[in-house]
Enzyme design. Structure first.
Site, mmCIF file in Angstrom:
data_model
loop_
_atom_site.group_PDB
_atom_site.id
_atom_site.type_symbol
_atom_site.label_atom_id
_atom_site.label_comp_id
_atom_site.label_asym_id
_atom_site.label_seq_id
_atom_site.Cartn_x
_atom_site.Cartn_y
_atom_site.Cartn_z
ATOM 1 N N LYS A 2 2.549 -0.450 3.861
ATOM 2 C CA LYS A 2 1.786 0.618 3.217
ATOM 3 C C LYS A 2 1.563 1.719 4.251
ATOM 4 O O LYS A 2 0.491 1.857 4.842
ATOM 5 C CB LYS A 2 0.466 0.055 2.673
ATOM 6 C CG LYS A 2 -0.005 0.808 1.452
ATOM 7 C CD LYS A 2 -1.017 0.028 0.678
ATOM 8 C CE LYS A 2 -1.845 0.944 -0.191
ATOM 9 N NZ LYS A 2 -1.092 1.846 -1.050
HETATM 10 N N1 PXG Z 1 3.118 0.090 -5.093
HETATM 11 C C1 PXG Z 1 2.843 1.089 -4.226
HETATM 12 C C2 PXG Z 1 3.946 1.891 -3.662
HETATM 13 C C3 PXG Z 1 1.512 1.341 -3.878
HETATM 14 O O1 PXG Z 1 1.237 2.316 -3.014
HETATM 15 C C4 PXG Z 1 0.826 -0.457 -5.349
HETATM 16 C C5 PXG Z 1 2.158 -0.664 -5.638
HETATM 17 C C6 PXG Z 1 -0.198 -1.368 -5.961
HETATM 18 O O2 PXG Z 1 -0.708 -2.261 -4.990
HETATM 19 P P1 PXG Z 1 -2.188 -2.846 -5.087
HETATM 20 O O3 PXG Z 1 -2.318 -3.727 -3.886
HETATM 21 O O4 PXG Z 1 -3.121 -1.678 -5.020
HETATM 22 O O5 PXG Z 1 -2.280 -3.588 -6.351
HETATM 23 C C7 PXG Z 1 0.477 0.563 -4.448
HETATM 24 C C8 PXG Z 1 -0.965 0.802 -4.148
HETATM 25 C C9 PXG Z 1 -4.090 5.858 -3.264
HETATM 26 C C10 PXG Z 1 -3.148 5.055 -3.973
HETATM 27 O O6 PXG Z 1 -4.128 7.067 -3.513
HETATM 28 C C11 PXG Z 1 -2.698 3.890 -3.420
HETATM 29 C C12 PXG Z 1 -1.784 3.142 -4.073
HETATM 30 C C13 PXG Z 1 -1.359 3.566 -5.277
HETATM 31 C C14 PXG Z 1 -1.813 4.744 -5.823
HETATM 32 C C15 PXG Z 1 -2.733 5.507 -5.148
HETATM 33 O O7 PXG Z 1 -4.821 5.284 -2.468
HETATM 34 N N2 PXG Z 1 -1.316 1.985 -3.491
#
Ligand code: PXG
Length: 292
Positions: free
Chosen positions: A151
């Site tokens: 991430k």
């Molecule tokens: N795929 C990607 C590429 C992400 O960045 C997820 C899946 C979902 O993962 P989680 O662990 O949250 O179920 C993510 C999550 C932000 C933001 O602005 C972060 C994400 C997604 C959208 C916005 O912080 N990350």
């Protein structure tokens, strides 16, 4: 009054929370982050998020300046200082201040900050109606490039995909990997349900191992669905009975069409709604308490 931000060991006013223009997080996207939610005064899946945070940092050879326990405390303090119960927490560590070259060895001190605020990715009405999405041209990174499992602060790939979705007038875009298999949406994992099978692409397809994805797979298994992580093509979504995306920010959002092909009857699916309810219950029951 603005938010109180944790920045390098101190809680400071939002207006005072400033970092150098020579920070490599800004100059090169050199850093990693997490997005965590608290529900009703409890931080949901905190350990899982922090484990992923340390793993992301390890993969880019960046040492988080706090240990697990101290970081956990810093996050709790930040939420508490802002008197939040339902919040979205952003934890960011960057390589820190360096010079105008790429070399991370020039960056001696990582920058660590925590924002506790709120987030809304899609309008409420979209959760009721379901999302129309399109496949975008921007492919997901190769796992041997910036691995999507990390991430990282390098989200330009996903942002370009989001721009394509915006240009198409829909809320979300579906990204394929180099082989043409489905990976994920721009910041959410994707699931399809067909004949009692709950399917999602495997990590090897170039997806972030979502915490919500994990939780939903467990919920699915508890509902006697057969849960499969396997390569999927767009055909699998076009012909699915139900489809939805998952993410900490997005939570669980039904998808009702892909590339103008209606999914199921074009309404949020019944099983999807059950999963959403069970997920909501978990968010209200579990988590690390901020105020006790
Ligand atoms: N795929 C990607 C590429 C992400 O960045 C997820 C899946 C979902 O993962 P989680 O662990 O949250 O179920 C993510 C999550 C932000 C933001 O602005 C972060 C994400 C997604 C959208 C916005 O912080 N990350």
């Amino acid at each position: 009054m603005g938010l109180l931000i944790y920045l390098n060991g101190k809680l400071v006013q939002e207006e005072e929370a400033k970092i150098s223009i020579f920070d490599h997080g800004l100059l090169y996207g050199d850093g990693v982050f997490e997005g965590i939610r608290s529900y009703n005064g409890r931080i949901f899946k905190m350990d899982e998020h922090l484990i992923r945070f340390y793993n992301s940092a390890k993969a880019i050879m960046l040492e988080v300046p706090l240990n697990f326990y101290d970081l956990k405390n810093a996050i709790i303090q930040t939420v508490r200082a802002n008197k939040l119960r339902d919040s979205y927490i952003r934890v960011v560590v960057t390589r820190g201040v360096g010079d105008l070259g790429l070399d991370p060895n020039k960056c001696k001190v990582p920058t660590l900050f925590i924002i506790a605020s709120s987030i809304q990715l899609y309008q409420d009405s979209l959760y009721e109606k379901g999302l129309d999405i399109v496949t975008v041209g921007t492919r997901r990174n190769l796992t041997e490039s910036v691995n999507p499992a990390i991430k990282s602060l390098n989200y330009l790939n996903n942002i370009m995909a989001k721009i394509e979705a915006n240009n198409a007038g829909v809320a979300e875009g579906l990204m394929l990997n180099e082989q043409g298999y489905i990976s994920e949406c721009t910041g959410e994992n994707i699931f399809a349900i067909n004949k009692g099978v709950l399917r999602t692409p495997p990590i090897s397809a170039g997806v972030l191992g979502g915490i919500t994805r994990d939780t939903v797979m467990k919920i699915g298994a508890s509902m006697d669905l057969v849960v499969k992580e396997e390569n999927m093509t767009r055909y699998d979504i076009y012909t699915a009975e139900e489809c939805f995306l998952t993410g900490t920010a997005a939570e669980i959002a039904p998808i009702v069409s892909l590339d103008k092909r209606m999914i199921g009857n074009g309404k949020p699916g019944k099983i999807t709604e059950k999963i959403r309810k069970k997920f909501w219950t978990l968010t209200q029951e579990e988590g690390v308490s901020v105020y006790e």
